[in-house]
Write an enzyme that holds these catalytic residues in place. Structure first.
Site, PDB file in Angstrom:
ATOM      1  N   LEU A  59       0.813  -1.218   0.000  1.00  0.00           N
ATOM      2  CA  LEU A  59       0.000   0.000   0.000  1.00  0.00           C
ATOM      3  C   LEU A  59       0.846   1.267   0.000  1.00  0.00           C
ATOM      4  O   LEU A  59       0.389   2.316  -0.454  1.00  0.00           O
ATOM      5  CB  LEU A  59      -0.957   0.011   1.189  1.00  0.00           C
ATOM      6  N   GLU A  60       2.065   1.179   0.461  1.00  0.00           N
ATOM      7  CA  GLU A  60       2.949   2.345   0.502  1.00  0.00           C
ATOM      8  C   GLU A  60       3.734   2.553  -0.793  1.00  0.00           C
ATOM      9  O   GLU A  60       4.358   3.601  -0.980  1.00  0.00           O
ATOM     10  CB  GLU A  60       3.925   2.242   1.682  1.00  0.00           C
ATOM     11  N   THR A  88      -8.524 -13.250   5.401  1.00  0.00           N
ATOM     12  CA  THR A  88      -9.415 -12.099   5.506  1.00  0.00           C
ATOM     13  C   THR A  88      -9.483 -11.346   4.186  1.00  0.00           C
ATOM     14  O   THR A  88      -8.766 -11.659   3.239  1.00  0.00           O
ATOM     15  CB  THR A  88      -8.920 -11.121   6.597  1.00  0.00           C
ATOM     16  N   HIS A  90      -8.386  -8.465   3.687  1.00  0.00           N
ATOM     17  CA  HIS A  90      -7.252  -7.544   3.585  1.00  0.00           C
ATOM     18  C   HIS A  90      -6.527  -7.727   2.249  1.00  0.00           C
ATOM     19  O   HIS A  90      -6.091  -6.750   1.637  1.00  0.00           O
ATOM     20  CB  HIS A  90      -6.290  -7.764   4.759  1.00  0.00           C
TER      21      HIS A  90
END
Length: 170
Positions: A59-60, A88, A90
């Site tokens: 995500l970064e 999950t 995620h």
């Protein structure tokens, strides 16, 4: 599938060597080490230069690329990481949001090769990251190099003098 083939574009040639930043999220470091090796080899084969920086996760990656672009030190970027499906949702968030953000940066004019592996298992990641196998790191670097070549061809071309397109400007 029998008879299936993949067309790979020839490596672009450059008048001035391209400079790329490889941005890597090394959560699965042994996987990303293979991706980085493939990317570095592809950039070197194009007589390019590269630097590398690391970020905590996939995500970064887009944020780091946007920050690095502000330096104007790089012609393009290679985003490398690995996301393996867990229990999950995620996984879906990380895959979709990182890819979407990289796409948006590309639409803003950045030359980015997306080498974020999104896989079901570690074994799938290992096959894709292997520089002597599927070499997805090399493929991501090749994509960035092609976009740099297109940028140099279409965006950084002199416009000439005058107001008209063809014909006399006098």
């Amino acid at each position: 599938m029998a008879g299936q083939s993949h067309h790979i574009l020839p490596r672009p040639a450059f008048d001035a060597p391209p400079r790329l930043l490889i941005v890597v999220a090394p959560f699965y470091k042994d996987i990303t080490d293979g991706l980085v090796a493939g990317a570095e080899a592809e950039i070197a084969a194009a007589d390019g230069a590269s630097e590398m920086c690391e970020v905590p996760g996939a995500l970064e990656l887009p944020t780091a690329i946007r920050l690095a672009d502000q330096s104007r030190a790089f012609d393009g970027f290679v985003a490398l990481g690995c996301v393996i499906r867990g229990e999950t949702t995620h996984y879906d968030t990380v895959c979709n949001d990182s890819s979407r953000a990289l796409t948006l940066l590309g639409l803003q004019g950045l030359s980015i090769g997306n080498g974020i592996l999104t896989v079901e298992t570690y074994e799938q990641a290992a096959v894709r990251a292997d520089p002597s196998g599927q070499n997805k790191g090399g493929s991501a670097a090749a994509a960035a190099l092609h976009l740099i070549a297109l940028t140099r061809r279409f965006v950084n071309t002199p416009k000439g003098v005058g107001f008209g397109r063809g014909g006399s400007d006098a």
